[in-house]
Scaffold this active site. Structure first.
Site, mmCIF file in Angstrom:
data_model
loop_
_atom_site.group_PDB
_atom_site.id
_atom_site.type_symbol
_atom_site.label_atom_id
_atom_site.label_comp_id
_atom_site.label_asym_id
_atom_site.label_seq_id
_atom_site.Cartn_x
_atom_site.Cartn_y
_atom_site.Cartn_z
ATOM 1 N N GLU A 143 0.821 -1.215 0.000
ATOM 2 C CA GLU A 143 0.000 0.000 0.000
ATOM 3 C C GLU A 143 0.856 1.266 0.000
ATOM 4 O OE1 GLU A 143 -2.782 -0.575 3.283
ATOM 5 O OE2 GLU A 143 -4.165 -1.592 1.920
ATOM 6 N N ASP A 156 -8.541 -8.949 3.737
ATOM 7 C CA ASP A 156 -8.325 -7.867 4.703
ATOM 8 C C ASP A 156 -9.397 -7.800 5.773
ATOM 9 O OD1 ASP A 156 -7.219 -5.710 5.923
ATOM 10 O OD2 ASP A 156 -7.818 -4.224 4.439
ATOM 11 N N GLU A 169 -12.751 -2.262 11.945
ATOM 12 C CA GLU A 169 -12.691 -1.508 10.684
ATOM 13 C C GLU A 169 -13.819 -1.920 9.743
ATOM 14 O OE1 GLU A 169 -8.957 -1.828 8.591
ATOM 15 O OE2 GLU A 169 -9.782 -0.916 6.777
HETATM 16 C C1 GCV Z 1 -2.672 0.386 8.462
HETATM 17 C C2 GCV Z 1 -6.172 -2.049 5.389
HETATM 18 C C3 GCV Z 1 -6.608 -0.820 6.134
HETATM 19 C C4 GCV Z 1 -5.470 0.169 6.289
HETATM 20 C C5 GCV Z 1 -4.320 -0.550 6.992
HETATM 21 C C6 GCV Z 1 -3.933 -1.763 6.153
HETATM 22 C C7 GCV Z 1 -2.834 -2.581 6.805
HETATM 23 O O1 GCV Z 1 -5.901 -1.747 4.068
HETATM 24 O O2 GCV Z 1 -7.684 -0.237 5.478
HETATM 25 O O3 GCV Z 1 -5.920 1.267 7.050
HETATM 26 O O4 GCV Z 1 -3.221 0.299 7.174
HETATM 27 O O5 GCV Z 1 -5.044 -2.604 5.994
HETATM 28 O O6 GCV Z 1 -3.187 -3.493 7.540
HETATM 29 O O7 GCV Z 1 -1.672 -2.301 6.610
#
Ligand code: GCV
Length: 678
Positions: free
Chosen positions: A253, A326, A354
């Site tokens: 990411e 995720d 989340e």
């Molecule tokens: C900390 C998902 C979440 C992100 C998070 C990522 C990760 O994509 O939406 O906020 O980033 O996972 O676990 O690295």
């Protein structure tokens, strides 16, 4: 229903409890007026028992040779003896004893021995230097200006459930995490947590040698880079001698990593492992990687990590999210757990909700984590990490019931064989029951498994405690039903992941960050074809599971649209078509969410007014949100299925075009006030 709810009146406490704000978590024992007699090793266990133990004398004994953190508790006449090899073990033993007292269990005739399943039981905080918390729904970071009293409660709460590590900052790590100024702040926190057996860790930005050190590269094989890390690590250990190590999100990411310099994950992780090794530090290297161009995100981690199996240093642990995508309400397990053979692994669960209604929905997560352990043997893992749901809100987690997920994570990291029921029951008794009242008799309800949603909760009989227990145990499955049943996944609103937006697909946004990539709805059906003729993701699982998942007729129905593009008229086990089943599942979820409100309303006389009102408010949001999810998803998918909503269920009450225009103006650092309320 009325008779069931009246029954609880007879068994739960009669006195009207005093208002509480939830700040004491499950640690609600009052300090004793007279100091308890505690002798032996002088350590935190002693002060805890002196303050809260109401029984006879306790002796704290050290015994070399016992495994670290293990303890034994034995009654010897009037005396209770707690034995352990280290102070942490004594502390865990002390908290065990206090838990018995707080839950009204017998504290005599004890002969207990306990040993944690994992040496490392760790919280991952996603806290940023400016005080925001990524996917945090309970206020701002508790580490920004750490208040000593609050830190003490945090430490006590963790120690009471065996958590012994905390990564203090976000895996999307800012380079300044490693500046001397920040390390001084970390030292203060480490000093506050140490008496409770908690070590601190940091997430690091792989490009720190460039961004903090001013070097031209962060290539892990470059001598200057290695020496920069050595110096930095030495600086850390001078300040914090028991520093735990680093957590790394690399080449994921947009975060930097060794691949930016033509190196592998193993090159990067092993370099850090080597500099930490002399200090006994570890590296937790995340396997959460996926590329925008990949036709199936679920395949990516195995593709990158399998070729590296066996190449990681012995103080490197690969940290893998429980599922391959995720933290969805339901995912199969990440196939890496059964594919990697020569690599130490740890699981990463997400305690913060989340994707499960943030701090507005009551969703008890232990059943989800236990589901994972039904696939992955606990013994195949080295450690357990949980993304914390903690912030500076008075009640710590934003929702009083979200505290149960912090609690459950710690208890499962100690002993993954505990059942969801056991943990919820312990938590409920400590959190809602005034002490030292006798516990109500648990009868009549017959506990259900999370997946049995056949009898509405509000029609079940049982004591107040057993109804609450049932509600908790059903809550995860209810959430799956009203959000994304039958294997559907990742159909959330674009950035904050709170409500439904299965249609979200703006121009220019990466396809794998939009729901249509995952649900693939069309006139034929719904779901991601991961079979051997699709993305072949099933092939990453052991042969038997591969066969099971690959065949639409044997694939578990709760994962059907995960592995298959399911035709709308596919015949389900119930005899219904897939479309009709989908409609019924959504509706079942809505009915469940409403029934939670009925149960909670009946608790009013037995729960203090403040917590009662606060939970009730959230349950109302949850019931409305469940309806919103059902209506938005069914009406949107109906534009593909062109089939009617079955007559024998409640029909959507909202308009799709209006729901599609609705936006919640929040960032990924906030809990929404509510969802769609029209
Ligand atoms: C900390 C998902 C979440 C992100 C998070 C990522 C990760 O994509 O939406 O906020 O980033 O996972 O676990 O690295």
């Amino acid at each position: 229903m009325i008779s069931a709810l009246m029954l609880l009146v007879t068994v739960w406490s009669m006195a009207t409890p005093k208002n509480e704000d939830g700040s004491r978590l499950w640690l609600r024992l009052e300090k004793t007026n007279t100091t308890a007699t505690v002798t032996g090793v002088k350590c935190t266990a002693m002060t805890e028992l002196q303050s809260y133990w109401q029984g006879g004398p306790v002796l704290l004994k050290q015994k070399k040779g016992m495994p670290a953190d293990a303890y034994a508790i034995k009654s010897e006449g009037m005396k209770t003896v707690i034995t352990a090899a280290n102070d942490a073990g004594l502390l865990y033993g002390a908290f065990h004893l206090l838990r018995l007292q707080q839950t009204g269990q017998s504290t005599t005739g004890l002969d207990i021995s306990e040993q944690p399943a994992y040496d490392l039981r760790i919280l991952n905080h996603w806290d940023n230097p400016n005080g925001t918390v990524e996917r945090g729904f309970a206020g701002r970071s508790i580490f920004l200006n750490p208040d000593p009293e609050r830190m003490k409660t945090y430490a006590r709460a963790n120690a009471s459930i065996g958590i012994n590590g905390a990564v203090l900052n976000n895996v999307n790590a800012k380079p300044e995490a490693l500046t001397t100024e920040n390390l001084q702040k970390v030292k203060v926190i480490a000093d506050q947590l140490r008496p409770y057996g908690i070590r601190v860790y940091l997430s690091i930005n792989f490009a720190s040698p460039i961004k903090v050190g001013g070097l031209k590269t962060a290539d892990p094989l470059d001598a200057d880079v290695v020496s920069w890390w050595k110096d930095k690590v030495n600086e850390i250990y001078k300040m914090i001698p028991d520093f735990g190590g680093f957590l790394v999100k690399a080449n994921s990411e947009g975060e930097p990593g060794p691949q930016d310099f033509g190196r592998t994950h193993a090159d990067g992780a092993n370099m850090l492992g080597k500099v930490l090794k002399p200090h006994k530090g570890i590296v937790m290297w995340r396997a959460f990687v996926y590329a925008p161009q990949s036709p199936d995100r679920a395949n990516q981690a195995s593709l990158e990590f399998m070729p590296l199996d066996g190449q990681f240093a012995d103080n490197v642990i690969i940290q893998i999210k429980n599922g391959p995508v995720d933290f969805q309400p339901r995912e199969p397990y990440s196939p890496l757990f059964t594919s990697l053979q020569k690599t130490p692994m740890m699981v990463e669960f997400q305690i913060t909700q989340e994707y499960l209604g943030a701090a507005n929905h009551l969703v008890y997560l232990a059943p989800m984590w236990k589901e994972f352990f039904g696939w992955v043997k606990p013994a195949s893992l080295k450690a357990m990490a949980g993304v914390a749901n903690i912030g500076d809100d008075t009640n710590w987690c934003g929702h009083h019931f979200a505290q149960s997920n912090w609690y459950a994570f710690g208890r499962l990291a100690w002993n993954p064989n505990l059942t969801s029921e056991q943990i919820a029951e312990e938590w409920l008794r400590q959190t809602f029951r005034p002490t030292p009242q006798p516990l109500p008799v648990m009868e009549g309800s017959g506990h259900t498994q999370g997946s049995e949603l056949s009898t509405p909760l509000s029609h079940r009989e049982g004591s107040g405690e057993s109804l609450l227990l049932d509600m908790m145990l059903r809550s995860r499955e209810a959430c799956v039903s009203y959000m994304m049943p039958l294997g559907i996944h990742h159909i959330f609103a674009g950035t904050h992941h709170y409500g439904p937006e299965p249609w979200y697909s703006p121009k220019g946004v990466r396809a794998d960050w939009t729901p249509p990539y995952y649900h693939k709805a069309d006139s034929i059906g719904l779901g991601f074809d991961r079979t051997l003729t699709g993305s072949a993701n099933v092939k990453q699982y052991p042969e038997e599971l591969c066969r099971l998942y690959n065949d639409i007729n044997t694939c578990p129905e709760n994962l059907l649209a995960w592995f298959h593009h399911v035709p709308w008229d596919h015949k389900m086990k119930s005899g219904r078509t897939f479309w009709d089943e989908l409609c019924h599942k959504y509706d079942e979820g809505v009915r469940e969410a409403r029934s939670f409100l009925v149960v909670w309303d009946a608790m009013q006389p037995y729960v203090d007014q403040q917590r009662f009102d606060e939970v009730q408010r959230k349950l109302r949001i949850q019931a409305r949100d469940a309806e919103w999810w059902r209506d938005a998803c069914l009406l949107y998918f109906q534009t593909f299925s062109h089939r009617p909503i079955p007559q024998d269920m409640e029909h959507p009450v909202h308009n799709l075009d209006e729901m599609m225009k609705f936006r919640i103006p929040i960032s990924m650092y906030e809990n929404p006030d509510c969802g769609y309320t029209k």
